[in-house]
Design a protein around this motif. Structure first.
Motif, PDB file in Angstrom:
ATOM      1  N   UNK A 100      52.920  -6.307   5.170  1.00 24.88           N
ATOM      2  CA  UNK A 100      52.085  -6.808   4.195  1.00 24.88           C
ATOM      3  C   UNK A 100      50.751  -7.415   4.869  1.00 24.88           C
ATOM      4  N   UNK A 101      51.112  -7.823   6.044  1.00 25.64           N
ATOM      5  CA  UNK A 101      50.138  -8.217   6.800  1.00 25.64           C
ATOM      6  C   UNK A 101      49.187  -6.956   7.305  1.00 25.64           C
ATOM      7  N   UNK A 102      49.887  -6.030   7.521  1.00 26.39           N
ATOM      8  CA  UNK A 102      49.072  -4.628   7.771  1.00 26.39           C
ATOM      9  C   UNK A 102      48.239  -4.420   6.808  1.00 26.39           C
ATOM     10  N   UNK A 103      48.819  -4.375   5.444  1.00 26.35           N
ATOM     11  CA  UNK A 103      48.009  -4.051   4.347  1.00 26.35           C
ATOM     12  C   UNK A 103      46.722  -4.783   4.329  1.00 26.35           C
ATOM     13  N   UNK A 104      47.005  -6.204   4.427  1.00 25.79           N
ATOM     14  CA  UNK A 104      45.913  -6.703   4.527  1.00 25.79           C
ATOM     15  C   UNK A 104      44.756  -6.499   5.369  1.00 25.79           C
ATOM     16  N   UNK A 105      44.942  -6.060   6.472  1.00 28.02           N
ATOM     17  CA  UNK A 105      44.098  -5.730   7.835  1.00 28.02           C
ATOM     18  C   UNK A 105      43.506  -4.535   7.515  1.00 28.02           C
ATOM     19  N   UNK A 106      44.155  -3.443   6.856  1.00 21.86           N
ATOM     20  CA  UNK A 106      43.685  -2.201   6.571  1.00 21.86           C
ATOM     21  C   UNK A 106      43.046  -1.960   5.375  1.00 21.86           C
ATOM     22  N   UNK A 107      43.148  -2.927   4.267  1.00 21.35           N
ATOM     23  CA  UNK A 107      42.552  -2.737   3.137  1.00 21.35           C
ATOM     24  C   UNK A 107      41.134  -2.973   2.993  1.00 21.35           C
ATOM     25  N   UNK A 108      40.772  -2.556   1.833  1.00 23.36           N
ATOM     26  CA  UNK A 108      39.092  -2.602   1.539  1.00 23.36           C
ATOM     27  C   UNK A 108      38.509  -4.099   1.622  1.00 23.36           C
ATOM     28  N   UNK A 109      37.931  -4.526   2.644  1.00 21.06           N
ATOM     29  CA  UNK A 109      37.500  -5.545   2.994  1.00 21.06           C
ATOM     30  C   UNK A 109      35.741  -5.611   2.637  1.00 21.06           C
ATOM     31  N   UNK A 110      35.366  -4.743   1.898  1.00 24.08           N
ATOM     32  CA  UNK A 110      33.909  -4.808   1.586  1.00 24.08           C
ATOM     33  C   UNK A 110      33.218  -6.067   0.763  1.00 24.08           C
ATOM     34  N   UNK A 111      34.248  -6.628   0.325  1.00 22.45           N
ATOM     35  CA  UNK A 111      33.839  -7.881  -0.571  1.00 22.45           C
ATOM     36  C   UNK A 111      33.445  -9.197   0.289  1.00 22.45           C
ATOM     37  N   UNK A 112      33.970  -9.337   1.624  1.00 21.32           N
ATOM     38  CA  UNK A 112      33.683 -10.003   2.306  1.00 21.32           C
ATOM     39  C   UNK A 112      32.110 -10.500   2.594  1.00 21.32           C
ATOM     40  N   UNK A 113      31.826 -11.764   2.336  1.00 18.41           N
ATOM     41  CA  UNK A 113      30.469 -12.395   2.728  1.00 18.41           C
ATOM     42  C   UNK A 113      30.537 -13.463   3.366  1.00 18.41           C
ATOM     43  N   UNK A 114      29.701 -13.785   4.259  1.00 20.86           N
ATOM     44  CA  UNK A 114      29.647 -15.227   4.978  1.00 20.86           C
ATOM     45  C   UNK A 114      28.679 -16.197   4.256  1.00 20.86           C
TER      46      UNK A 114
END
Length: 156
Positions: free
Chosen positions: A137-151
């Motif tokens: 599950x942790x691997x899934x988080x790391x390799x998933x679509x992270x295009x939503x991230x905004x600072x």
């Protein structure tokens, strides 16, 4: 995140209760209706540098961690509401298809303005979650679509 008029306490409490129902039902279409294009959500343990903005970004953020779960339930809650602010102390019960389970204590703070959640922060312990989650599950988080991230550090 102070644009708009604070929603009266009783109404804000009802909005957040309906939001929780949509979230725990994983009703993604309904969940998006609680946010504006400028709404911000982030987990305090990971910080405002990994926030999501707007209905689509918030949905993508939530789905990344929650869709793989076999079960996801809301435990007992204490709710305090004031005009434009709802604080929910609760626990979440996470269950993975591989049998792992975690009960995660939370405090959620939601700012509600003009009937929509404009800022949502979750306070919880990252170590508790990661200690109980399966490694894949942790691997899934790391390799998933992270295009939503905004600072949003400069905005909150």
């Amino acid at each position: 995140m102070t644009d708009g008029k604070p929603t009266p306490a009783g109404e804000a409490r009802e909005i957040v209760a309906a939001f929780w129902t949509a979230l725990y039902d994983r009703d993604w279409a309904r969940l998006k209706t609680f946010f504006t294009p400028e709404s911000i959500y982030y987990d305090v343990p990971t910080g405002p540098g990994a926030a999501a903005r707007g209905p689509e970004g918030i949905e993508a953020r939530l789905k990344l961690g929650l869709e793989p779960l076999a079960g996801y339930d809301h435990g007992a809650a204490t709710v305090v509401a004031s005009d434009g602010l709802v604080v929910t102390e609760h626990e979440e019960h996470w269950r993975w298809p591989t049998g792992e389970r975690v009960t995660l204590p939370f405090v959620s703070v939601q700012h509600v303005r003009d009937g929509r959640i404009t800022l949502w922060r979750d306070y919880w312990d990252l170590g508790t979650l990661m200690a109980g989650a399966p490694p894949n599950w942790q691997d899934t988080l790391a390799s998933g679509d992270l295009s939503w991230i905004v600072d949003v550090t400069a905005e909150i």
